[in-house]
Design an enzyme around this catalytic site. Structure first.
Site, mmCIF file in Angstrom:
data_model
loop_
_atom_site.group_PDB
_atom_site.id
_atom_site.type_symbol
_atom_site.label_atom_id
_atom_site.label_comp_id
_atom_site.label_asym_id
_atom_site.label_seq_id
_atom_site.Cartn_x
_atom_site.Cartn_y
_atom_site.Cartn_z
ATOM 1 N N SER A 1 0.851 -1.206 -0.157
ATOM 2 C CA SER A 1 -0.082 0.056 0.056
ATOM 3 C C SER A 1 0.909 1.211 0.084
ATOM 4 O O SER A 1 1.544 1.341 1.028
ATOM 5 C CB SER A 1 -0.838 0.117 1.309
ATOM 6 O OG SER A 1 -1.657 1.078 1.169
ATOM 7 N N MET B 1 -9.076 8.513 0.125
ATOM 8 C CA MET B 1 -9.907 8.519 1.178
ATOM 9 C C MET B 1 -10.398 10.140 1.054
ATOM 10 O O MET B 1 -9.695 11.061 0.734
ATOM 11 C CB MET B 1 -8.991 8.683 2.482
ATOM 12 C CG MET B 1 -8.264 7.223 2.680
ATOM 13 S SD MET B 1 -7.502 7.248 4.206
ATOM 14 C CE MET B 1 -6.688 5.749 4.193
ATOM 15 N N MET C 1 -11.925 -5.498 4.747
ATOM 16 C CA MET C 1 -11.251 -4.686 5.652
ATOM 17 C C MET C 1 -10.974 -5.540 6.813
ATOM 18 O O MET C 1 -11.856 -5.799 7.714
ATOM 19 C CB MET C 1 -11.984 -3.503 6.024
ATOM 20 C CG MET C 1 -12.239 -2.474 4.692
ATOM 21 S SD MET C 1 -10.568 -2.245 3.769
ATOM 22 C CE MET C 1 -9.629 -1.474 5.150
ATOM 23 N N GLY D 1 -9.382 3.958 6.640
ATOM 24 C CA GLY D 1 -8.985 5.623 7.225
ATOM 25 C C GLY D 1 -7.641 5.776 7.414
ATOM 26 O O GLY D 1 -7.203 6.741 7.271
ATOM 27 N N GLY E 1 -5.484 -4.334 5.660
ATOM 28 C CA GLY E 1 -5.229 -3.670 7.120
ATOM 29 C C GLY E 1 -4.387 -4.678 7.952
ATOM 30 O O GLY E 1 -4.927 -5.673 8.481
ATOM 31 N N GLY F 1 1.149 -2.403 4.074
ATOM 32 C CA GLY F 1 1.500 -0.835 3.949
ATOM 33 C C GLY F 1 2.637 -0.509 4.909
ATOM 34 O O GLY F 1 3.843 -0.954 4.748
#
Ligand code: DX5
Ligand code: ZN
Length: 222
Positions: free
Chosen positions: A14, A43, A143, A148, A182, A203
């Site tokens: 990510s 986002m 997710m 966010g 995530g 990420g």
């Protein structure tokens, strides 16, 4: 097809966790790694409580990328921007089920562009809501944190959800890939793959590591 070209798992670092002041360098790092896709988080500060970046930055990423852009739209009214992200280079676009009262139409809009269409699902959203859309999507972006922000803690209930989605895919004869988004790391990744995950987004685990290319390689080797 994106599904069959790469050996599993598909690894999608990510770019949200990258150094934005050195985007070209970060994209080239992914190019040179064993990663398969580049995950691009959009986002809007409305659907999620944070703003990331938009179309011009996605175009800039695409200018240097040699791997497909997997665009995750965490925005309301995604139908307004789907074409712009396609033109910016997206090869996969996912929209959130929670943001789309006309999800079937949104999925058809993405597929009509000749790219892969994904549905993203928040941690609290029951898998049963996918029953009548699973056969139409190429990807479920599940997710494993609340969308966010990068760098959050992985939600353990994800394993059970992956299994549920896998069984729904089988029941409905869907070809959808399951993507986990995530808090993915080398500890939870083997369990996710065992549960049925096909695509792993990572990420902070990649970009905060001492050697991101090697970290990608470790995820790919699982
Ligand atoms: C969260 C994003 C994720 C995030 C993953 O809203 O959708 O794609 O970038 O980052 P890590 O792996 O740090 O949780
Ligand atoms: Zn994402």
């Amino acid at each position: 097809m994106l599904q069959t070209l790469q050996p599993m798992p598909i690894i999608a670092p990510s770019i949200l966790a990258a150094d934005f002041a050195n985007l070209e360098r970060e994209v080239k790092l992914i190019n040179e790694s064993e990663a398969d896709w580049i995950h691009v988080d959009i986002m809007d500060g409305v659907f999620v409580p944070n703003i990331s970046f938009g179309i011009p930055v996605t175009e800039s990423i695409n200018k240097h990328a040699t791997k497909p852009l997997d665009v995750h739209l965490m925005i309301v009214q995604p139908e307004k921007y789907v074409e712009a992200f396609f033109k910016a280079g997206a090869k996969v676009i996912s929209v959130h089920i929670e943001a789309c009262p006309h999800l079937h139409r949104n999925i058809q809009q993405i597929k009509a562009l000749g790219i892969k269409a994904g549905v993203a699902v928040n941690p609290h959203t029951p898998v049963s809501q996918l029953v009548d859309i699973i056969a139409d999507v190429d990807l479920v972006c599940l997710m494993s944190v609340n969308p966010g922000f990068g760098g959050q803690k992985f939600i353990e209930n994800t394993y059970a959800k992956v299994k549920e989605i896998k069984s729904l895919i089988k029941d409905k004869k869907s070809t959808a890939l399951i993507e986990i988004d995530g808090g993915v790391n080398t500890q939870n990744a083997p369990l996710l793959i065992e549960a049925g995950a096909d695509v792993l987004v990572a990420g902070n685990f990649v970009f905060s590591s001492a050697n991101p290319k090697e970290t990608i390689q470790r995820l790919k080797a699982l």
